[in-house]
Write an enzyme that holds these catalytic residues in place. Structure first.
Site, short mmCIF file in Angstrom:
data_model
loop_
_atom_site.label_atom_id
_atom_site.label_comp_id
_atom_site.label_asym_id
_atom_site.label_seq_id
_atom_site.Cartn_x
_atom_site.Cartn_y
_atom_site.Cartn_z
CG HIS A 298 -23.38 -7.80 -40.55
ND1 HIS A 298 -22.02 -8.02 -40.51
CD2 HIS A 298 -23.74 -7.30 -39.35
CE1 HIS A 298 -21.56 -7.66 -39.32
NE2 HIS A 298 -22.58 -7.22 -38.60
CB CYS B 30 -17.51 -37.69 -52.41
SG CYS B 30 -16.78 -37.96 -54.01
CE1 TYR C 133 -9.89 -31.70 -53.83
CE2 TYR C 133 -7.79 -32.05 -54.92
CZ TYR C 133 -8.99 -31.39 -54.83
OH TYR C 133 -9.31 -30.41 -55.71
CB CYS D 112 -18.49 -40.32 -55.79
SG CYS D 112 -19.23 -38.94 -54.90
CE LYS E 145 -14.87 -36.25 -48.34
NZ LYS E 145 -14.08 -36.14 -49.53
P1 NDP Z 1 -3.50 -36.41 -54.98
O1 NDP Z 1 -2.90 -36.58 -56.31
O2 NDP Z 1 -4.35 -35.24 -54.68
O3 NDP Z 1 -2.34 -36.45 -53.90
C1 NDP Z 1 -1.41 -37.47 -53.84
C2 NDP Z 1 -0.41 -37.11 -52.78
O4 NDP Z 1 0.47 -38.21 -52.55
C3 NDP Z 1 0.45 -35.92 -53.16
O5 NDP Z 1 0.65 -35.15 -52.02
C4 NDP Z 1 1.74 -36.60 -53.63
O6 NDP Z 1 2.88 -35.80 -53.44
C5 NDP Z 1 1.80 -37.78 -52.71
N1 NDP Z 1 2.57 -38.89 -53.27
C6 NDP Z 1 2.51 -39.41 -54.50
N2 NDP Z 1 3.35 -40.44 -54.63
C7 NDP Z 1 3.98 -40.58 -53.43
C8 NDP Z 1 4.96 -41.46 -52.93
N3 NDP Z 1 5.48 -42.41 -53.68
N4 NDP Z 1 5.38 -41.30 -51.65
C9 NDP Z 1 4.85 -40.32 -50.89
N5 NDP Z 1 3.92 -39.47 -51.30
C10 NDP Z 1 3.49 -39.59 -52.56
O7 NDP Z 1 -4.23 -37.79 -54.72
P2 NDP Z 1 -5.32 -38.25 -53.68
O8 NDP Z 1 -5.07 -39.71 -53.59
O9 NDP Z 1 -5.32 -37.45 -52.44
O10 NDP Z 1 -6.68 -37.97 -54.44
C11 NDP Z 1 -6.86 -38.34 -55.80
C12 NDP Z 1 -7.80 -37.41 -56.49
O11 NDP Z 1 -9.12 -37.66 -56.05
C13 NDP Z 1 -7.57 -35.94 -56.19
O12 NDP Z 1 -6.61 -35.35 -57.00
C14 NDP Z 1 -8.93 -35.35 -56.40
O13 NDP Z 1 -9.06 -34.98 -57.75
C15 NDP Z 1 -9.86 -36.47 -56.06
N6 NDP Z 1 -10.46 -36.26 -54.74
C16 NDP Z 1 -11.27 -35.19 -54.53
C17 NDP Z 1 -11.83 -34.95 -53.30
C18 NDP Z 1 -12.70 -33.76 -53.10
O14 NDP Z 1 -13.17 -33.19 -54.06
N7 NDP Z 1 -12.93 -33.34 -51.86
C19 NDP Z 1 -11.60 -35.85 -52.17
C20 NDP Z 1 -10.72 -36.93 -52.49
C21 NDP Z 1 -10.19 -37.12 -53.72
P3 NDP Z 1 3.31 -34.65 -54.46
O15 NDP Z 1 2.44 -33.48 -54.16
O16 NDP Z 1 4.74 -34.41 -54.08
O17 NDP Z 1 3.15 -35.20 -55.81
#
Ligand code: NDP
Length: 449
Positions: free
Chosen positions: A434, A46, A175, A41, A49
């Protein structure tokens, strides 16, 4: 009998909180971290970012300001200034984390921790005996096995690029992908966001997903849905030649994968202590963060519960209070609000409409899609979405959702109300502030059809 009451492996949000609180309760605590204290983070997640999100947002702010009478000449954007200033602040925070631990009386070790058995942790070849162990090693980005994947980067590397890419493909629809597509696009990179499914942000309310997709397209992100990368080849001057599954091609400076994260459990010696893992390699824990081995606990992303910093700190704090503070309590994973720092940002608490309809017989929704007051003077076409999901039987708010400026700031307060069990009538009885965007949550009177 033991060197320590607790050895924590991993100096991220969950581990640091647990170590600090346990030491405050009088426990003899050591913590080890192989990279930098602060964890994902603070060091490469976080916090940096969000700084990049601020940087990117100036793009809109500058053009909006002209409509308020400002006559600015913007002479470009300097990536290295942003990266250097961001790094300085991350160094400061890294130091603060170390000092917090030292001041609490925690012994800080720099090195990789590994279990030798259920009561021994080895750090850089030195064995430490301990009554209890907390594993808080977090997660790490995963990238699929696509030909040429070695030419792509993950979120770990994007923070340290020497130059801003002129063009990029970001892969994923979660995310991280959505946030970095917004950052790069705002900073002037020609940005493609490629997602394999029908719509980005799977699991979020469908209205939120559609609204955000429209907004990011309006801002200039080239969103390719139902698509993926088939292969990446290295081209001239380090450029990447990307071939998509439909055969189309793109030549870009940077390919970034944000395709999920996996728990960091490899090579930790968990097998030597008999700690059970789940299918994704996550450490299986009970509600109190205890593993199947009585004196070994785990918190944060490594347990694959809810991968959010404040959740990891909640789990770490509850663990330390329970084990060392004589205050048995469980972390509460219900109604955890979260935000996606996309442009515009998304924030949400509770159930999406789709989830609510699966678990409740009667669901009402109230939606408002509007232009915020600020943009009545600008030519910015950004629209804001606010939505409440209500139990038609009890009138209880099941979910609140927003896409628009300050969504995270607004949703934090709404989350308190939802956590307290607020009803729609309570929102209606609340007098709005408001003029504000947040007041819309108190003025939703017409049910969606
Ligand atoms: P996520 O799990 O949120 O998203 C992963 C994405 O990658 C999904 O859209 C998934 O598709 C896609 N994906 C997975 N495998 C493949 C593949 N082989 N080819 C193409 N696309 C693929 O992961 P992130 O890496 O974005 O983030 C991880 C976690 O970190 C989040 O879930 C969150 O909990 C945390 N986070 C929180 C933040 C915040 O609070 N602002 C900011 C950043 C991270 P599909 O939907 O089809 O599975």
């Amino acid at each position: 009998m033991f060197d320590y009451d607790l050895v924590v492996i991993g100096g991220g949000s969950g581990g640091v909180r647990a170590a600090r609180i346990a030491a405050g309760h009088g426990a003899r605590v050591a913590i080890c971290e192989e990279y930098r204290y602060g964890g994902t983070c603070v060091i490469r997640g976080c916090v940096p970012k969000k700084m990049m999100v601020y940087a990117a947002h100036f793009h809109d702010d500058f053009s909006d300001s002209a409509h308020y009478g400002w006559n600015l000449s913007v002479n470009g954007f300097d990536w290295s200034t942003l990266i250097q200033n961001k790094d300085k602040e991350i160094d400061r925070l890294n130091g603060i984390y170390e000092n917090l631990l030292k001041n609490a009386g925690v012994i800080l070790l720099h090195g990789r921790g590994q279990l030798l058995d259920a009561n021994t942790v080895e750090v850089d070849g030195k064995p430490l005996s301990t009554k209890n162990i907390l594993i808080a090693t977090g997660g790490t980005p995963t990238m699929p096995n696509v030909p040429g994947i070695e030419h792509a980067i993950s979120s770990n590397e994007i923070f340290h690029l020497k130059q801003k890419p002129k063009s990029a493909v970001v892969v994923g629809g979660g995310y991280i992908a959505v946030e970095f597509a917004g950052i790069l696009n705002g900073l002037g990179t020609d940005t493609n966001l490629v997602y394999r499914g029908e719509q980005i942000l799977r699991g979020f309310d469908n209205a939120v997903r559609d609204h955000l997709a429209e907004e990011i397209i309006k801002k200039g992100v080239n969103l390719k849905l139902n698509s993926n990368i088939a292969s990446i080849e290295l081209g001239a001057d380090g450029r990447k030649n990307v071939t998509f599954i439909d055969g189309s091609k793109a030549e870009v400076d940077c390919v970034m994968y944000a395709t999920g994260r996996k728990p960091n459990t490899d090579g930790l010696g968990l097998d030597l202590a008999g700690v059970e893992l789940g299918a994704k390699g996550e450490i299986k824990v009970g509600d109190n963060s205890q593993t199947n081995v009585d004196n070994i606990y785990a918190v944060g992303d490594v347990t694959d519960r809810i991968a959010l910093t404040p959740v990891a700190t909640m789990e770490g704090h509850a663990f330390a209070d329970s084990l060392f503070g004589g205050n048995q309590r469980l972390p509460d994973h219900s109604n955890v609000a979260s935000a996606v720092f996309s442009q515009p940002p998304v924030a949400t608490v509770g159930l999406s409409e789709e989830q609510a309809r699966e678990s409740h017989a009667s669901v009402d929704t109230y939606t408002s899609d509007f232009k915020i007051l600020k943009h009545t003077l600008t030519d910015n076409t950004e629209r804001t979405l606010i939505k409440l999901v209500v139990d038609g039987e009890s009138d209880k708010i099941l979910g609140a959702h927003m896409v628009g400026p300050d969504a995270a700031e607004i949703m934090q307060g709404i989350a308190i109300a939802v956590k307290m069990g607020a009803r729609k009538a309570d929102f209606d009885a609340t007098v709005g502030i408001h003029p504000s965007t947040a007041e819309e949550f108190c003025t939703l009177r017409t049910k969606d059809k």
